[in-house]
Design a protein around this motif. Structure first.
Motif, PDB file in Angstrom:
ATOM      1  N   ASN A  32       0.844  -1.195   0.000  1.00 33.99           N
ATOM      2  CA  ASN A  32       0.000   0.000   0.000  1.00 33.99           C
ATOM      3  C   ASN A  32       0.872   1.236   0.000  1.00 33.99           C
ATOM      4  OD1 ASN A  32      -2.027  -1.937   1.940  1.00 33.99           O
ATOM      5  ND2 ASN A  32      -2.924  -0.752   0.288  1.00 33.99           N
ATOM      6  N   VAL A  33       0.242   2.372  -0.245  1.00 33.12           N
ATOM      7  CA  VAL A  33       0.914   3.654  -0.076  1.00 33.12           C
ATOM      8  C   VAL A  33       0.153   4.388   1.029  1.00 33.12           C
ATOM      9  CG1 VAL A  33       1.675   5.776  -1.199  1.00 33.12           C
ATOM     10  CG2 VAL A  33       1.441   3.672  -2.552  1.00 33.12           C
ATOM     11  N   PHE A  34       0.854   4.747   2.104  1.00 35.75           N
ATOM     12  CA  PHE A  34       0.212   5.418   3.239  1.00 35.75           C
ATOM     13  C   PHE A  34       0.530   6.911   3.196  1.00 35.75           C
ATOM     14  CE2 PHE A  34       0.952   1.014   4.552  1.00 35.75           C
ATOM     15  CZ  PHE A  34      -0.342   0.649   4.887  1.00 35.75           C
ATOM     16  N   ILE A  35      -0.524   7.718   3.360  1.00 31.67           N
ATOM     17  CA  ILE A  35      -0.362   9.173   3.201  1.00 31.67           C
ATOM     18  C   ILE A  35      -1.126   9.852   4.337  1.00 31.67           C
ATOM     19  CG2 ILE A  35      -0.783  11.106   1.580  1.00 31.67           C
ATOM     20  CD1 ILE A  35      -1.487   8.319  -0.283  1.00 31.67           C
ATOM     21  N   PRO A  36      -0.529  10.868   5.011  1.00 28.42           N
ATOM     22  CA  PRO A  36      -1.312  11.565   6.043  1.00 28.42           C
ATOM     23  C   PRO A  36      -2.445  12.367   5.404  1.00 28.42           C
ATOM     24  CG  PRO A  36       0.910  12.491   5.838  1.00 28.42           C
ATOM     25  CD  PRO A  36       0.833  11.361   4.887  1.00 28.42           C
ATOM     26  N   MET A  37      -3.556  12.464   6.128  1.00 31.69           N
ATOM     27  CA  MET A  37      -4.702  13.198   5.602  1.00 31.69           C
ATOM     28  C   MET A  37      -4.428  14.704   5.692  1.00 31.69           C
ATOM     29  SD  MET A  37      -7.648  12.980   4.235  1.00 31.69           S
ATOM     30  CE  MET A  37      -8.677  11.554   4.524  1.00 31.69           C
TER      31      MET A  37
END
Ligand code: SF4
Length: 453
Positions: A417-422
């Motif tokens: 996955n690619v995790f990104i802060p909101m």
């Protein structure tokens, strides 16, 4: 009184339990769609259900056990159960007989890909509602995946006879869906908001062989039912198209330029299983490791961004330490992006079980661990090469803390996955199904981390 009126009008309700691989998921979607078309209520729980359908998997022993447990649970909770799927197709004590012996009160047992048979059994035990709300069912049917991606099943069965596999004995020889039908389904999924199509089958690159690549019609144009034409047609849809279960036939090379042009995703899920010619021969698989290395090189020359996923088996009967080292050398040289490794597991009914020199359990596992350790280093370095790059990702999930997305290199459920802060600014907060650009700033061997670019 009100309750009586309500229950008199309540449509009959079918609980549905779906186990197994993406191909089984597509079968479940077909049955669910048909149930909806006929006006049945469907639910993912036993509660309030008048009858339960369990779609089983019979591939490996743990899947068989999970399927039997699900049937037992449904019998206990409800008592009216129809069983479908791969386990039902296995003969004798391993499949159908085992189900009926353990659960004699099961209403019916069918094999996979049996929407009609399942519906017949449903009709007998839970008659069709009189006035189905046909108009309430969308064109694209009922889907079990999130709204923005969908599996597109193009064929059923397989013409190969890999000695470790029992799928052909359960599902039969290859039966392809005509290309016109497949493209119509793809178009209607796109219309329904799907952003990514995952093409699945037992053998995607053999698509159309059984039909002798018969010409069919796509929007009035004659088109051959064939793998390359399928990729070209799907490539015109303007959404992500990902190819799974591609057998390494030579003609696969012709689809790679479509990936370089951005028509379909630069991603190949291509199970090589081994590299050593003698092991491949015992497995009854074509090609050799050397030839595959040449082809990987050629694919990367044509499409430098291509992501290659593959699976391998360690400890196949007769595998010597030298043969295994050949596989390690192949892995080192191939530098694949994603690799699944399975210690050989003797599936009941597989021809390979009778081969000489079975490999002891601890050796199979030890080889699996060695291969995984090598691949982890390779996967990490391939992910590290993405640091500092901006890439387009598709958002799968969001919550206050962050965004879970996937890049073109990541298939749902099997890859990373690619995790990104909101972002705090609400106007910039993406939703599932949105495409966004992300600057990658961290990684491990599976996943990437980044921020909206
Ligand atoms: S190609 Fe795949 S499905 Fe067909 S026999 Fe081999 S492993 Fe089984």
């Amino acid at each position: 009184m009100q309750d009586d009126t309500f229950s008199a009008k309540r449509p009959p309700s079918v609980g549905f339990v779906s186990l197994g691989c993406p191909k089984a998921l597509v079968d479940s979607e077909r049955i669910l769609t048909q149930l909806k078309v006929e006006g049945y209520n469907v639910s993912a729980s036993y509660e309030g259900a008048d009858l339960i359908v369990v779609n089983t998997c019979g591939f490996i022993d743990s899947a068989v056990q999970e399927s039997l447990d699900a049937i037992g649970e449904a019998m206990h909770a409800n008592g009216k159960v129809i069983v479908t799927g791969c386990l039902g197709a296995k003969n004798g004590n391993e499949g159908k007989d085992m189900i009926t012996k353990l659960h004699p009160k099961v209403l019916a047992v069918t094999g996979p890909h049996a929407t009609e048979e399942v519906m017949q059994a449903v009709h007998i035990h839970l008659p069709k509602p009189h006035d189905p709300f046909i108009d309430l069912v969308p064109d694209h049917g009922v889907k079990l995946t999130p709204k923005h991606y969908a599996y597109l099943k193009i064929s059923e069965g397989c013409n190969h006879r890999c000695t470790f596999c029992i799928i052909p004995s359960m599902r039969g020889d290859l039966v392809s869906r005509p290309i016109g039908e497949v493209i119509r389904e793809a178009e209607s999924l796109k219309k329904a908001g799907v952003k990514e199509l995952l093409v699945v089958s037992q053998d995607t690159s053999a698509y159309g062989v059984d039909l002798k690549y018969r010409t069919d019609f796509v929007n009035g144009r004659p088109v051959k039912t064939q793998f390359q034409q399928l990729a070209e047609e799907l490539g015109e849809l303007g959404i992500w198209v990902r190819m799974h279960y591609v057998y390494p036939y030579p003609h696969v090379d012709r689809v790679v330029p479509l990936m370089a042009e951005g028509k379909i995703l630069p991603y190949l899920d291509i199970p090589f299983q081994h590299s050593h010619p003698d092991v491949l021969k015992r497995m009854k698989r074509p090609a050799s490791g050397e030839r595959n290395i040449e082809r990987i090189r050629a694919w990367r020359n044509t499409c430098p961004d291509i992501t290659l996923r593959s699976t391998f088996i360690t400890g196949f009967p007769g595998e010597t330490e030298d043969e295994f080292k050949h596989l390690l050398d192949f892995i080192e040289e191939a530098q694949l992006d994603r690799v699944g490794v399975f210690a050989y597991s003797p599936v009941d009914g597989a021809v390979a079980n009778a081969l000489d020199n079975p490999v002891p359990e601890e050796v199979k596992e030890e080889r699996r661990a060695r291969l995984m350790a090598l691949q982890e280093k390779i996967s990490l370095s391939r992910n590290e090469a993405k640091l500092g790059k901006v890439m387009q990702v598709l958002v799968d999930e969001t919550d206050e803390e962050g965004i879970v997305a996937r890049s073109k290199a990541d298939a749902p459920e099997i890859d990373g996955n690619v995790f990104i802060p909101m972002p705090e600014n609400q106007t910039q907060q993406p939703k599932p199904g949105d495409f966004i650009n992300v600057l990658i700033d961290d990684c491990d061997e599976h996943d990437l981390w980044g921020r909206i670019a």
